[in-house]
Design a protein around this motif. Sequence first.
Motif, PDB file in Angstrom:
ATOM      1  N   VAL A 196       0.826  -1.213   0.000  1.00 31.93           N
ATOM      2  CA  VAL A 196       0.000   0.000   0.000  1.00 31.93           C
ATOM      3  C   VAL A 196       0.860   1.263   0.000  1.00 31.93           C
ATOM      4  O   VAL A 196       0.569   2.247  -0.672  1.00 31.93           O
ATOM      5  CB  VAL A 196      -0.955   0.006   1.214  1.00 31.93           C
ATOM      6  N   LEU A 197       1.964   1.213   0.747  1.00 32.88           N
ATOM      7  CA  LEU A 197       2.809   2.405   0.891  1.00 32.88           C
ATOM      8  C   LEU A 197       4.287   2.043   0.730  1.00 32.88           C
ATOM      9  O   LEU A 197       5.133   2.521   1.457  1.00 32.88           O
ATOM     10  CB  LEU A 197       2.559   3.055   2.249  1.00 32.88           C
ATOM     11  N   GLY A 198       4.565   1.149  -0.203  1.00 37.95           N
ATOM     12  CA  GLY A 198       5.943   0.734  -0.411  1.00 37.95           C
ATOM     13  C   GLY A 198       6.431  -0.267   0.609  1.00 37.95           C
ATOM     14  O   GLY A 198       7.627  -0.579   0.651  1.00 37.95           O
ATOM     15  N   ASN A 199       5.546  -0.781   1.445  1.00 34.17           N
ATOM     16  CA  ASN A 199       5.913  -1.733   2.486  1.00 34.17           C
ATOM     17  C   ASN A 199       5.800  -3.166   1.973  1.00 34.17           C
ATOM     18  O   ASN A 199       4.826  -3.526   1.309  1.00 34.17           O
ATOM     19  CB  ASN A 199       5.011  -1.543   3.721  1.00 34.17           C
ATOM     20  N   ASP A 200       6.801  -3.988   2.319  1.00 31.43           N
ATOM     21  CA  ASP A 200       6.763  -5.381   1.885  1.00 31.43           C
ATOM     22  C   ASP A 200       6.131  -6.296   2.931  1.00 31.43           C
ATOM     23  O   ASP A 200       5.902  -7.484   2.673  1.00 31.43           O
ATOM     24  CB  ASP A 200       8.168  -5.878   1.535  1.00 31.43           C
ATOM     25  N   LEU A 201       5.877  -5.769   4.135  1.00 30.02           N
ATOM     26  CA  LEU A 201       5.179  -6.477   5.203  1.00 30.02           C
ATOM     27  C   LEU A 201       4.044  -5.590   5.718  1.00 30.02           C
ATOM     28  O   LEU A 201       4.024  -4.388   5.439  1.00 30.02           O
ATOM     29  CB  LEU A 201       6.140  -6.803   6.354  1.00 30.02           C
ATOM     30  N   PRO A 202       3.089  -6.150   6.466  1.00 31.56           N
ATOM     31  CA  PRO A 202       2.044  -5.300   7.033  1.00 31.56           C
ATOM     32  C   PRO A 202       2.658  -4.142   7.836  1.00 31.56           C
ATOM     33  O   PRO A 202       3.620  -4.337   8.569  1.00 31.56           O
ATOM     34  CB  PRO A 202       1.260  -6.263   7.927  1.00 31.56           C
ATOM     35  N   MET A 203       2.107  -2.954   7.693  1.00 32.31           N
ATOM     36  CA  MET A 203       2.624  -1.741   8.328  1.00 32.31           C
ATOM     37  C   MET A 203       1.619  -1.310   9.398  1.00 32.31           C
ATOM     38  O   MET A 203       0.482  -0.936   9.088  1.00 32.31           O
ATOM     39  CB  MET A 203       2.799  -0.652   7.272  1.00 32.31           C
ATOM     40  N   VAL A 204       2.037  -1.366  10.670  1.00 35.90           N
ATOM     41  CA  VAL A 204       1.129  -1.132  11.788  1.00 35.90           C
ATOM     42  C   VAL A 204       1.482   0.176  12.492  1.00 35.90           C
ATOM     43  O   VAL A 204       2.640   0.419  12.841  1.00 35.90           O
ATOM     44  CB  VAL A 204       1.194  -2.297  12.807  1.00 35.90           C
ATOM     45  N   SER A 205       0.490   1.017  12.705  1.00 36.99           N
ATOM     46  CA  SER A 205       0.664   2.250  13.471  1.00 36.99           C
ATOM     47  C   SER A 205      -0.410   2.315  14.553  1.00 36.99           C
ATOM     48  O   SER A 205      -1.523   1.804  14.378  1.00 36.99           O
ATOM     49  CB  SER A 205       0.578   3.481  12.566  1.00 36.99           C
ATOM     50  N   THR A 206      -0.066   2.923  15.686  1.00 30.33           N
ATOM     51  CA  THR A 206      -1.018   3.035  16.795  1.00 30.33           C
ATOM     52  C   THR A 206      -1.079   4.458  17.309  1.00 30.33           C
ATOM     53  O   THR A 206      -0.090   5.198  17.263  1.00 30.33           O
ATOM     54  CB  THR A 206      -0.644   2.107  17.972  1.00 30.33           C
ATOM     55  N   ARG A 207      -2.240   4.840  17.792  1.00 31.81           N
ATOM     56  CA  ARG A 207      -2.459   6.110  18.487  1.00 31.81           C
ATOM     57  C   ARG A 207      -3.169   5.799  19.797  1.00 31.81           C
ATOM     58  O   ARG A 207      -4.202   5.146  19.796  1.00 31.81           O
ATOM     59  CB  ARG A 207      -3.327   7.059  17.664  1.00 31.81           C
ATOM     60  N   GLU A 208      -2.608   6.265  20.906  1.00 31.83           N
ATOM     61  CA  GLU A 208      -3.257   6.113  22.208  1.00 31.83           C
ATOM     62  C   GLU A 208      -3.298   7.479  22.880  1.00 31.83           C
ATOM     63  O   GLU A 208      -2.295   8.184  22.919  1.00 31.83           O
ATOM     64  CB  GLU A 208      -2.490   5.130  23.094  1.00 31.83           C
TER      65      GLU A 208
END
Length: 267
Positions: A196-208
């Motif tokens: 999706v964004l040039g990533n070859d693995l799942p790209m995980v982001s978090t907001r807390e």
Amino acid sequence: MRVRSLRLLPLVVLLVVVALVVPSFVLAQSAINPAPPVVHIQDGGTSGRMESIFIPPLTGAPFSMMLVTEWSRPLGNGGSFTLVNKRRIVRDGRGRIYQERWLLVPKGSKIESRMDVIQITDPKEHTWLNCGVDEKICEVRPYGLVPDMVYKLAMGTSGPLPDGQGFRQHDDLGLSNSNGVDTIGYRETTTLNPGVLGNDLPMVSTREFWYSAKLGINLISKVDDPSSGRQSFSATELTTSEPDPRYFVVPEGYKVVDRRKGEEKPN
């Protein structure tokens, strides 16, 4: 608005991230039954610079605090590089906001942070004073936010992202207390699928974040994004009494330059 920063990714990539995941600000107004515009707010992230917490110009909710910021990014050897600062933020009962901007410096180093900008906003006068500490010049610019806007947290719902790009998970973390003020916590986890964004693995982001309904701000906010690293913002030394009016006047010895009209006024 002048804020010192470090560039991480080309702006176009960052704009794609914002478009895919969570918008910073969304304004909505009914044409049939006019209502106050809604501003959806969130902290952290980068758009060519690190963004701090959002302070709305609410009336009747004064406070003074020190905001502690840490920004960590991964190194290629598995370590991390962390920048820090601490700055004062004040809002009075009229919704005027005073903010100091201090340079980010390496954590644990002998490099000392220093204040380089003072910002004062007045929602009634619609003015934004941006004062350079070195130059001792305050530029007056228009300020568009007003107290009667409805300020809401920018939170999505759990479910798939458009066009099969990934998935967003929303979790309520319950009630807590920070600096004697009640807060409610939320966490959002966004997973982008490979490619999706040039990533070859799942790209995980978090907001807390831990939100104070009384003050309309997040007292604790944490953002972890592979593209920009980990950011944390924590309110300390928080008081909810009316602040000293001296914060909301032009600092002594500063010249005022009105960028709306091109006028200069000695202070």
